[in-house]
Design an enzyme around this catalytic site. Sequence first.
Site, mmCIF file in Angstrom:
data_model
loop_
_atom_site.group_PDB
_atom_site.id
_atom_site.type_symbol
_atom_site.label_atom_id
_atom_site.label_comp_id
_atom_site.label_asym_id
_atom_site.label_seq_id
_atom_site.Cartn_x
_atom_site.Cartn_y
_atom_site.Cartn_z
ATOM 1 N N GLY A 21 7.783 -101.942 -11.107
ATOM 2 C CA GLY A 21 8.952 -101.399 -10.434
ATOM 3 C C GLY A 21 10.014 -100.950 -11.415
ATOM 4 O O GLY A 21 10.534 -99.832 -11.326
ATOM 5 N N GLU A 180 -11.455 -113.223 -9.547
ATOM 6 C CA GLU A 180 -11.714 -112.606 -10.848
ATOM 7 C C GLU A 180 -11.817 -113.648 -11.955
ATOM 8 O O GLU A 180 -12.687 -113.562 -12.837
ATOM 9 C CB GLU A 180 -10.614 -111.586 -11.145
#
Length: 494
Positions: A21, A180
């Site tokens: 962001g 993962e």
Amino acid sequence: MSTQPVGNGRHRVVVIGSGFGGLFGTKHLKRADVDVTLISKSTTHLFQPLLYQVATGILSVGEIAPATRLVLRKQKNARILLGEVTDIDLTERTVTSVLLGESTVTPYDSLIVATGAQQSYFGNDQFATFAPGMKTIDDALELRGRILGSFEQAEVARTQEERDRLLTFVVVGAGPTGVELAGQIAELSDRTLEGTFHNIDPRDARVILVEGAGAVLGPMGPKLGGKAQRRLESMGVEIQLNALVTDVDAHGVTVKDQDGTTRRIESACKVWSAGVQASPLGKMLADASAGTEVDRAGRVVVESDLTIKGHPNVFVVGDLMSVPGVPGQAQGAIQGATYAAKQIKAEVGGNQTPDDRAPFKYFNKGSMATISRFSAVCQVGKLEFGGFLAWLAWLALHLYYLVGYRSRIITIIQWFVTFLGRSRGQMAATEQWIFARLALEAVYGDSEEGEEIVRGAAGRRPPGPAGGTSVADPTGAGGADPAGEKPTGNRKVG
């Protein structure tokens, strides 16, 4: 305390945070008639989705965390200020940051707050001592040290019980990060470390994925979650669903099953990926703005234009904003920051006022998670698929969002070596990486308590007649050299 100069009269934009962001918001203001100050407590832009590959020896820190100053050095209207934000004065329009005890006050005309989220232990922050999260570079390096250190300690363990505990790895949370990590720890033990030890077979490692809900990758639906679960199980990963972790200590975790029974999993290496909590700045903004609220995760409930009530010049984006239908992922942060930058540019250029703003609209580009080499799951709209094609799509997307051509090229080379061969290029780990965070806690807290925390995290018992011999300290010397010398603290453990 220092105050930043007023400047040349141009519109001043302050951006807090150097994640997706903050960085994308700053870059989209490159050609605007504004001066941008990016304030961050980190010197890097962290590509968080690939942190688990740093933790498991595939990539180096440099590939996923380039220096923010180098990324933005060609943007003439941007400057970077290192420091941790401690106060936002909405009335005076200033941001106070602190670096090494020195406070700096930076005035703003527009503010973009993109400080992201941190690991949530659901009120049990003491779990972090024994089960680090996966949100920062320090987390990844600490976890790498813990993983490789467990194999090294198992090599010198004196009993089978000790060896089994050291070769048991527990991952809490079956979201993308947990899936993962579990997959990569399994591949690390089965492929990379095979044949590298004398007293143990790394393939005997036990990887357990614990999930409090009833599905793997729950938000991605039963089809993709089922694919991921079957692939992990084929790799030897044990998946325990509807299992709530109620306690974590140096030697293992306590789990409560759906029927109410509790049990122990003896494990030296644990990692926490079960939840996130927004930055404390969210609560700070809500308290300072009448009518603004935060949700259960501490995210700011923003207006339709991503601002807070009564302050149309203060935008909240990324993991810190609470917007229905927008997940806490990189694409949400990028789209929110881009939207905020466009509004600022339009208003500085005199093309609109805050009342003219169109509401923020999120475009869902899909979700994906990698499970192992050559296998991933992908969801784009109503299209769901897995396997090799999904894995290629995952590789392409992550390469696209990596910052810098150098990082992309080196990442491709590292992936080629890792996925087509057996070796991994980043297998260094030191005791300092494992204990640095705990040592800092000891420095800033009670020294005796800090020493006990460090010993506990290492699985060491307090020194004395009852201390016995610990797994992490086979000599029984309580962490000290038998001759009375202090340990070096930077010995390689992997």
